[in-house]
Scaffold this motif. Sequence first.
Motif, PDB file in Angstrom:
ATOM      1  N   GLY A 247       0.800  -1.216   0.000  1.00 45.07           N
ATOM      2  CA  GLY A 247       0.000   0.000   0.000  1.00 45.07           C
ATOM      3  C   GLY A 247       0.833   1.266   0.000  1.00 45.07           C
ATOM      4  N   ASN A 248       1.992   1.240   0.666  1.00 53.12           N
ATOM      5  CA  ASN A 248       2.859   2.412   0.732  1.00 53.12           C
ATOM      6  C   ASN A 248       4.215   2.137   0.112  1.00 53.12           C
TER       7      ASN A 248
ATOM      8  N   GLY B 193       1.475   5.695   9.967  1.00 53.80           N
ATOM      9  CA  GLY B 193       1.297   4.486  10.759  1.00 53.80           C
ATOM     10  C   GLY B 193       2.358   3.443  10.504  1.00 53.80           C
ATOM     11  N   LEU B 194       3.207   3.663   9.496  1.00 52.25           N
ATOM     12  CA  LEU B 194       4.314   2.759   9.204  1.00 52.25           C
ATOM     13  C   LEU B 194       5.592   3.333   9.804  1.00 52.25           C
ATOM     14  N   GLN B 195       6.212   2.580  10.695  1.00 53.59           N
ATOM     15  CA  GLN B 195       7.399   3.085  11.371  1.00 53.59           C
ATOM     16  C   GLN B 195       8.521   3.420  10.403  1.00 53.59           C
TER      17      GLN B 195
ATOM     18  N   VAL C 266       6.246  11.835  11.631  1.00 54.88           N
ATOM     19  CA  VAL C 266       5.986  12.337  12.974  1.00 54.88           C
ATOM     20  C   VAL C 266       7.018  11.842  13.975  1.00 54.88           C
ATOM     21  N   ARG C 267       7.515  10.622  13.816  1.00 55.60           N
ATOM     22  CA  ARG C 267       8.514  10.105  14.753  1.00 55.60           C
ATOM     23  C   ARG C 267       9.820  10.876  14.635  1.00 55.60           C
TER      24      ARG C 267
ATOM     25  N   ASN D  63      -2.115  12.277   4.871  1.00 59.20           N
ATOM     26  CA  ASN D  63      -1.754  11.921   6.249  1.00 59.20           C
ATOM     27  C   ASN D  63      -0.932  13.009   6.935  1.00 59.20           C
ATOM     28  N   ILE D  64      -0.893  14.204   6.349  1.00 51.94           N
ATOM     29  CA  ILE D  64      -0.163  15.300   6.986  1.00 51.94           C
ATOM     30  C   ILE D  64      -0.973  15.810   8.181  1.00 51.94           C
TER      31      ILE D  64
END
Length: 401
Positions: free
Chosen positions: A52-53, A199-201, A164-165, A147-148
Amino acid sequence: MFAFKVARRYLLSNPSQTLLLIAGVALGVTVFIFITALIAGLAVRLTDQVTGNSAHVSLQPATRVARVLAGPDLPVESVALVSTFQRQQIRDWPMVIDLLRANPEVSAISPQISGSAFLVRSEAVAPVAVLGVEPQGIDAISRITPNIIEGDGDLGANGLLIGVRMAEELGLGAGQSVLLRTERGVERQLTVRGVFRTGLQSLDERVAFLSLQTARPLFDLPEGVTNIEVKLKDPQDARATARFLGEATGLRATPWQEKNVGLEDALKAQGQTGTMIQIFSLISIIIGVASALVLSAYRRRSEVGIMRAFGVPGGFILWVFLLQGLLIGLVGALIGCASGYGLCIWLESITRPDGTSILPIAPRQGGYAAALVLTTLGAVIASILPARSASKIDPLEAIQQ
């Protein structure tokens, strides 16, 4: 036709037993369809989660191999070394893009400049994988701008998008400046335009996006790109498409399956497990039908004996019991297919708050044709033994009992 009438009369003469038989067959078919749809749905969901990504096919420059030089002017064999300082690149990438756009299987294309760098803010330093992309195609492979959570997706000339991390690790937010130091030793002050959360690290912690034009001087690539990422309408076509693109372009085309060998093995093991469950479902149907028809043949020994005494051939008796198996299997399979489809549709309608189904089930991939054919065929096969037994009954012995 008369054999069919006799077979139907035998089945209707004991309706409770016939209904139980049909219900047992229908239950087995329902289990068959549910397992098939569940495994297909699991495969689709796992594939979507992995791809998906990420790209379905990655195009990169062909690997350069050192050449052995030998000749009359060389006293010994020499090796032509390949420079590791000059990055490999796809120089004619616009032609490759045109070829990809002409391919009906391709749904999205993203030419990229990828490289390693460090983000430096005061005393905090974090490694980052930099992706230079065309600003209008930033969402071609991964859904970034939807997703921003802070700022926007307008990269501009000095813009940077980070996860975000990474933003939390460096204490960064939209509108703040950060120093980017690339693997080529080039430094540039950039502005964080937006912070995303996928949501993906792997994306949220170690990937940053900037425009293709901004990435060129940073990675010393004034013309080409390092890779072209491709999305397909059907991820399962990745191997065939990669093979075609590799032959057509001369580039190294890598399908997503080669990057996720563990997932492919897991999907194969999952499919094999489902096949075993399906086989056991069919075996239970065959055993149930065979045992019921054996009992029916035993109970009707006297009737069969009378028919044989009147000159009815054994082949007719054989057909009567085969048709009983056919009717039981066909009716049970049809009911099972309908109930299995209804069950799958109902389970698919049970969703989480985010709209995704609780069970990853694919009702349209339940294998209905296979279930119908295999169950009917299995019921006919199950009736062979009692049919042969009934056709060989001795009329005199049957009447005397």
